[in-house]
Design an enzyme around this catalytic site. Structure first.
Site, PDB file in Angstrom:
ATOM      1  N   THR A   1       0.844  -1.201   0.000  1.00  0.00           N
ATOM      2  CA  THR A   1       0.000   0.000   0.000  1.00  0.00           C
ATOM      3  C   THR A   1       0.881   1.254   0.000  1.00  0.00           C
ATOM      4  O   THR A   1       1.994   1.215   0.513  1.00  0.00           O
ATOM      5  CB  THR A   1      -0.880  -0.037   1.266  1.00  0.00           C
TER       6      THR A   1
ATOM      7  N   GLY B   1     -10.420  -2.879   3.504  1.00  0.00           N
ATOM      8  CA  GLY B   1      -9.481  -2.774   4.627  1.00  0.00           C
ATOM      9  C   GLY B   1      -9.515  -1.409   5.283  1.00  0.00           C
ATOM     10  O   GLY B   1     -10.514  -0.679   5.197  1.00  0.00           O
TER      11      GLY B   1
ATOM     12  N   GLY C   1      -5.126  -4.829   7.372  1.00  0.00           N
ATOM     13  CA  GLY C   1      -6.173  -3.831   7.554  1.00  0.00           C
ATOM     14  C   GLY C   1      -7.184  -4.120   8.642  1.00  0.00           C
ATOM     15  O   GLY C   1      -7.646  -3.202   9.329  1.00  0.00           O
TER      16      GLY C   1
HETATM   17  N1  ASP Z   1      -3.880  -2.058   4.767  1.00  0.00           N
HETATM   18  C1  ASP Z   1      -4.186  -2.600   3.479  1.00  0.00           C
HETATM   19  C2  ASP Z   1      -5.461  -3.389   3.558  1.00  0.00           C
HETATM   20  O1  ASP Z   1      -5.666  -4.068   4.550  1.00  0.00           O
HETATM   21  C3  ASP Z   1      -3.129  -3.478   2.934  1.00  0.00           C
HETATM   22  C4  ASP Z   1      -1.752  -2.881   2.940  1.00  0.00           C
HETATM   23  O2  ASP Z   1      -1.433  -1.989   3.732  1.00  0.00           O
HETATM   24  O3  ASP Z   1      -0.942  -3.282   2.103  1.00  0.00           O
HETATM   25  O4  ASP Z   1      -6.220  -3.385   2.614  1.00  0.00           O
END
Ligand code: ASP
Length: 340
Positions: free
Chosen positions: A196, A226, A250
């Protein structure tokens, strides 16, 4: 001797005090991330490292150019996130992970610390830069959060081009989904890192902003969303406290309300210090079984990281000359607080 001291005191009183002159100088700070997770040192070839470092530096430079020229924290956050959304290296925009059904569904959010106006989108499939759509939700609609088809209809109305699915799909991410299905792996095992992207900024007018953009987690299904597009979980900005962007598992960031929790603690008990507060909140995530990291900037110009994984793609730059990108834990060379 006494005369000499008196003379020195008089001279001091007459001279402009350098500290004050410096304090009046413009001051800005920026931090970015490109995801946190279990990064395999053996797989990090010099070529791969160079590619990630160049992509992080390009994002940092784009945000820095805005801030150094006196632009707004909001513009800097967008300027830093767009190149990472466009890079296939990160799990946002182009290079997003695949859903169970083999599609790329994108989430993003952005927040202005000046007035706490915010915009977010979830599950969009045809918008090249979801961070810009999130910002348009903020500026050109009465809403904060839009999803799926409705968000895309809004995008069309606001003049966003329809980007074909092929733009987002990369072979590496497709292979990750196929491997996940074939070997019955979890999203964490198959991803190795999250990917992300996010940015947080303090501008020369003292305003804070935060933004986050993601494809979510490999193999997500049933419309799973997420923390990244959820204001208070993945993104939060409040001029009174800090600006935060998160990355990680997330579900845990949602349960802890990570970004808002950090800002609220800092607003109510600033004496603890931003680093300790961020570390404490990340420890709560870890205690529940989650992992990941955050970046934050404070009104005083601190640009900080906190993560409980072995690495986080990250970078920071400040008006005091900090300029660094890093991948594994403990790679920082520079100080975190601009001296002024
Ligand atoms: N936080 C993001 C999610 O859960 C994933 C990530 O940070 O790569 O969708």
């Amino acid at each position: 001797m006494k005369n000499a001291i008196t003379l020195a005191l008089v001279a001091l009183a007459l001279c402009p005090v350098p500290a004050l002159a410096e304090e009046a100088e413009p001051k800005w700070s920026l931090a970015i991330h490109g995801g946190a997770g279990t990064l395999d040192r053996a797989e990090m070839t010099p070529e791969k490292r160079a590619a990630y470092e160049a992509a992080l530096q390009a994002a940092l430079d784009a945000g820095r150019a805005v801030l150094a020229a006196g632009g707004s924290a909001m513009d800097a956050v967008k300027a830093a996130i767009i190149p990472m959304e466009d890079s296939p290296l990160f799990n946002a925009g182009r290079g997003a992970v695949f859903t169970w059904e083999g599609e790329n569904e994108l989430d993003a959010s952005i927040m202005d610390g000046r007035d706490r106006s915010a915009g977010a989108v979830a599950g969009v499939k045809t918008v090249k830069n979801p961070i810009l759509l999130a910002d348009t939700v903020r500026t050109a609609s009465p809403h904060v959060f839009m999803m799926g088809k409705g968000a895309e209809a809004f995008a069309a109305e606001k003049g966003f081009a329809v980007t074909p699915p092929e733009w987002f799909a990369t072979p590496a991410r497709r292979e990750a989904l196929e491997r996940m299905k074939a070997e019955k792996l979890s999203a964490l095992d198959v991803d190795l890192k999250f990917g992300t992207v996010g940015a947080v900024a303090l501008d020369q007018s003292g305003n804070l902003a935060a933004g986050t953009s993601t494809g979510g987690m490999t193999g997500k299904r049933w419309g799973r969303i997420g923390d990244a597009p959820v204001i208070g979980a993945g993104t939060y900005a409040d001029n009174r406290a800090c600006a935060v962007s998160a990355t990680g598992w997330g579900e845990y960031f949602l349960r802890v309300g990570v970004a808002h929790e950090i800002c609220a603690k800092l607003r109510m008990a600033p004496a603890a210090g931003a680093q300790k507060i961020a570390d404490d909140v990340m420890a709560e995530v870890a205690a529940l079984g989650g992992d990941g990291g955050v970046i934050l900037v404070t009104p005083a110009g601190e640009a900080l990281y906190s993560f409980n994984t072995n690495g986080m793609y990250r970078g920071r730059a400040t008006s005091a000359g900090v300029n660094e990108v890093a991948i594994f834990g403990g790679e920082e060379k520079a100080s975190t607080t601009p001296d002024h």
